[in-house]
Design an enzyme around this catalytic site. Structure first.
Site, PDB file in Angstrom:
ATOM      1  N   TYR A 175      49.643 -51.894  50.098  1.00  0.00           N
ATOM      2  CA  TYR A 175      49.637 -50.605  49.062  1.00  0.00           C
ATOM      3  C   TYR A 175      48.398 -49.668  48.541  1.00  0.00           C
ATOM      4  O   TYR A 175      47.615 -49.855  47.491  1.00  0.00           O
ATOM      5  CB  TYR A 175      49.746 -51.879  47.712  1.00  0.00           C
ATOM      6  CG  TYR A 175      50.757 -52.110  47.750  1.00  0.00           C
ATOM      7  CD1 TYR A 175      51.930 -52.454  48.235  1.00  0.00           C
ATOM      8  CD2 TYR A 175      51.027 -53.470  46.503  1.00  0.00           C
ATOM      9  CE1 TYR A 175      53.276 -52.805  48.392  1.00  0.00           C
ATOM     10  CE2 TYR A 175      52.552 -54.437  46.580  1.00  0.00           C
ATOM     11  CZ  TYR A 175      53.568 -53.499  46.858  1.00  0.00           C
ATOM     12  OH  TYR A 175      54.556 -53.895  47.539  1.00  0.00           O
TER      13      TYR A 175
ATOM     14  N   GLY B 250      54.888 -58.056  36.284  1.00  0.00           N
ATOM     15  CA  GLY B 250      53.935 -59.239  36.534  1.00  0.00           C
ATOM     16  C   GLY B 250      53.153 -60.412  38.130  1.00  0.00           C
ATOM     17  O   GLY B 250      54.298 -59.638  38.921  1.00  0.00           O
TER      18      GLY B 250
ATOM     19  N   HIS C 294      57.545 -65.954  54.383  1.00  0.00           N
ATOM     20  CA  HIS C 294      56.861 -65.152  55.366  1.00  0.00           C
ATOM     21  C   HIS C 294      55.280 -64.110  55.136  1.00  0.00           C
ATOM     22  O   HIS C 294      55.028 -64.234  55.561  1.00  0.00           O
ATOM     23  CB  HIS C 294      57.863 -64.176  55.816  1.00  0.00           C
ATOM     24  CG  HIS C 294      57.720 -63.541  56.083  1.00  0.00           C
ATOM     25  ND1 HIS C 294      59.004 -62.360  55.332  1.00  0.00           N
ATOM     26  CD2 HIS C 294      57.784 -61.536  56.208  1.00  0.00           C
ATOM     27  CE1 HIS C 294      58.712 -61.417  54.771  1.00  0.00           C
ATOM     28  NE2 HIS C 294      58.270 -61.138  55.637  1.00  0.00           N
ATOM     29  N   ASP C 295      55.925 -63.756  54.149  1.00  0.00           N
ATOM     30  CA  ASP C 295      54.033 -63.254  53.841  1.00  0.00           C
ATOM     31  C   ASP C 295      52.976 -63.422  53.495  1.00  0.00           C
ATOM     32  O   ASP C 295      52.162 -63.061  53.959  1.00  0.00           O
ATOM     33  CB  ASP C 295      54.268 -61.823  52.585  1.00  0.00           C
ATOM     34  CG  ASP C 295      54.968 -60.743  52.976  1.00  0.00           C
ATOM     35  OD1 ASP C 295      55.920 -60.406  54.485  1.00  0.00           O
ATOM     36  OD2 ASP C 295      56.240 -60.408  51.829  1.00  0.00           O
TER      37      ASP C 295
ATOM     38  N   TRP D   9      68.357 -53.453  52.819  1.00  0.00           N
ATOM     39  CA  TRP D   9      69.892 -54.222  51.627  1.00  0.00           C
ATOM     40  C   TRP D   9      70.437 -52.992  51.506  1.00  0.00           C
ATOM     41  O   TRP D   9      71.791 -53.044  51.039  1.00  0.00           O
ATOM     42  CB  TRP D   9      68.910 -54.613  50.028  1.00  0.00           C
ATOM     43  CG  TRP D   9      67.880 -55.392  50.023  1.00  0.00           C
ATOM     44  CD1 TRP D   9      66.709 -55.433  50.174  1.00  0.00           C
ATOM     45  CD2 TRP D   9      68.146 -56.585  50.527  1.00  0.00           C
ATOM     46  NE1 TRP D   9      65.653 -56.496  49.922  1.00  0.00           N
ATOM     47  CE2 TRP D   9      66.552 -56.918  49.949  1.00  0.00           C
ATOM     48  CE3 TRP D   9      68.872 -57.857  51.769  1.00  0.00           C
ATOM     49  CZ2 TRP D   9      66.002 -58.123  50.759  1.00  0.00           C
ATOM     50  CZ3 TRP D   9      68.978 -58.606  52.078  1.00  0.00           C
ATOM     51  CH2 TRP D   9      67.057 -58.806  51.692  1.00  0.00           C
TER      52      TRP D   9
ATOM     53  N   ASP E 298      58.223 -57.812  39.185  1.00  0.00           N
ATOM     54  CA  ASP E 298      56.780 -57.464  40.677  1.00  0.00           C
ATOM     55  C   ASP E 298      56.293 -57.400  40.284  1.00  0.00           C
ATOM     56  O   ASP E 298      55.812 -56.821  39.163  1.00  0.00           O
ATOM     57  CB  ASP E 298      58.078 -56.590  41.320  1.00  0.00           C
ATOM     58  CG  ASP E 298      57.182 -56.497  43.194  1.00  0.00           C
ATOM     59  OD1 ASP E 298      56.005 -56.773  42.921  1.00  0.00           O
ATOM     60  OD2 ASP E 298      58.191 -56.890  43.711  1.00  0.00           O
TER      61      ASP E 298
ATOM     62  N   PHE F 189      53.733 -63.595  40.926  1.00  0.00           N
ATOM     63  CA  PHE F 189      53.893 -64.517  40.598  1.00  0.00           C
ATOM     64  C   PHE F 189      53.125 -65.948  40.772  1.00  0.00           C
ATOM     65  O   PHE F 189      53.807 -66.423  40.690  1.00  0.00           O
ATOM     66  CB  PHE F 189      55.280 -64.453  41.691  1.00  0.00           C
ATOM     67  CG  PHE F 189      55.377 -62.913  42.736  1.00  0.00           C
ATOM     68  CD1 PHE F 189      54.763 -64.982  43.451  1.00  0.00           C
ATOM     69  CD2 PHE F 189      56.569 -63.081  43.691  1.00  0.00           C
ATOM     70  CE1 PHE F 189      54.786 -64.220  44.663  1.00  0.00           C
ATOM     71  CE2 PHE F 189      56.846 -62.589  44.789  1.00  0.00           C
ATOM     72  CZ  PHE F 189      55.133 -63.529  45.306  1.00  0.00           C
TER      73      PHE F 189
END
Length: 301
Positions: A151, A238, A258-259, A168, A214, A240
């Site tokens: 990011y 937000g 997995h991150d 997706w 997110d 998490f």
């Protein structure tokens, strides 16, 4: 299978040569997408010459002709000859998956593979030796902060969000219908990014309310840059890890666990558990088998 491959390769290593040269095939497709070849051919009503494509896209004639012929060789494009001139057109597969305009376009996935994943894999030897990701060596970014690297700018964030959405497009419907989730009235997709999976969930279970939770910058970008279907999906901003997560009957973690290191994963799962109603722990885990292929789908509850 290994013995069969080994025996068949002794006389001539066809399969090994295919593996050795696999990167060339990838890079041909990557380059054509970055240059806009598939978009141009999709928009054209007629097959185009290499000279025409080169002029439209601002490339050399020789380089474009070689690229187009290579794509014909791997059956991504088709070619016909008219009055001694080769004319190129896209196959149905290229139009569906490689051009930007298609509903099932994988263009964003390909751009991310080309500009981010491909350079990182060039340092695979160093990754194996050190046991660390190679963002610092490849892009000059701190390797310990994965999402800070992803990011680091709006452009890079949008690339990553694009590839998440593409996953997706291919797998979303099958994933959300792997189990019957209709009994869950309120669903929260933690780290739901563009809302692509949430939209699949809302279509499959129209009686359920679905919320994407997110980071603020991700939610803003999702609503600004990615088409949101009229499926009733809502977004909430937000973190998490540090913020309170919204209440739900079902929590979705898709390509999230997995991150993060184990201690952060356990902290997140504990938070979800403590947010759930007494006696329930409804959690839908979707994790990659590898970085690029397949899922492990688990229903916990």
């Amino acid at each position: 299978m290994a013995e069969h491959l080994s025996q068949s390769e002794l006389d001539y290593p066809f399969k090994l040569l295919e593996y050795f040269n696999g990167f060339r095939v990838s890079k041909m497709i990557f380059s054509a997408c970055e240059l806009g070849v598939f978009d141009l051919l999709l928009k054209s009503q007629d097959a185009l010459s290499a000279q025409h494509v080169a002029q439209e896209l601002g490339t050399s004639m020789d380089g474009m002709e070689r690229l187009l012929d290579a794509l014909v060789g791997i059956e991504i494009l088709e070619v016909e000859t008219a009055q001694g001139t080769a004319l190129y057109s896209s196959t149905d597969v290229a139009n569906l998956y490689l051009a930007k305009g298609s509903a099932k376009s994988l263009h964003d996935m390909i751009i991310y593979r080309s500009q981010t994943v491909y350079p990182l894999w060039n340092n695979l030897v160093d990754a194996i030796r050190s046991g660390r990701n190679q963002y610092e060596k490849t892009f000059g970014l701190p390797s310990g902060h994965f999402f800070q690297a992803i990011y680091r700018s709006e452009e890079e964030m949008l690339k990553f969000m694009g590839i998440m959405s593409c996953h997706w497009v291919l797998d979303g419907h099958d994933v959300v219908t792997a189990f019957d989730l209709s009994r869950f009235q309120k669903v929260v997709d933690l780290g739901g990014c563009t809302g692509a999976l949430a939209n699949e969930m809302a279509r499959a279970y129209p009686a359920s309310s679905v919320t994407v939770f997110d980071l603020p910058q991700v939610v803003e970008a999702a609503q600004k840059h990615f088409k949101q279907e009229d499926s009733g999906v809502t977004f909430q901003s937000g973190d998490f890890f540090s913020d309170e997560i919204p209440g739900a009957d079902l929590y979705v973690l898709a390509r999230v666990i997995h991150d993060w290191p184990e201690e952060k994963c356990l902290a997140l799962l504990k938070k979800i558990y403590e947010t759930c109603k007494p006696g329930e722990f409804p959690l839908y885990l979707l994790e990659s088998e590898s970085a690029d292929e397949g899922f492990k789908i688990s229903m916990v509850g």
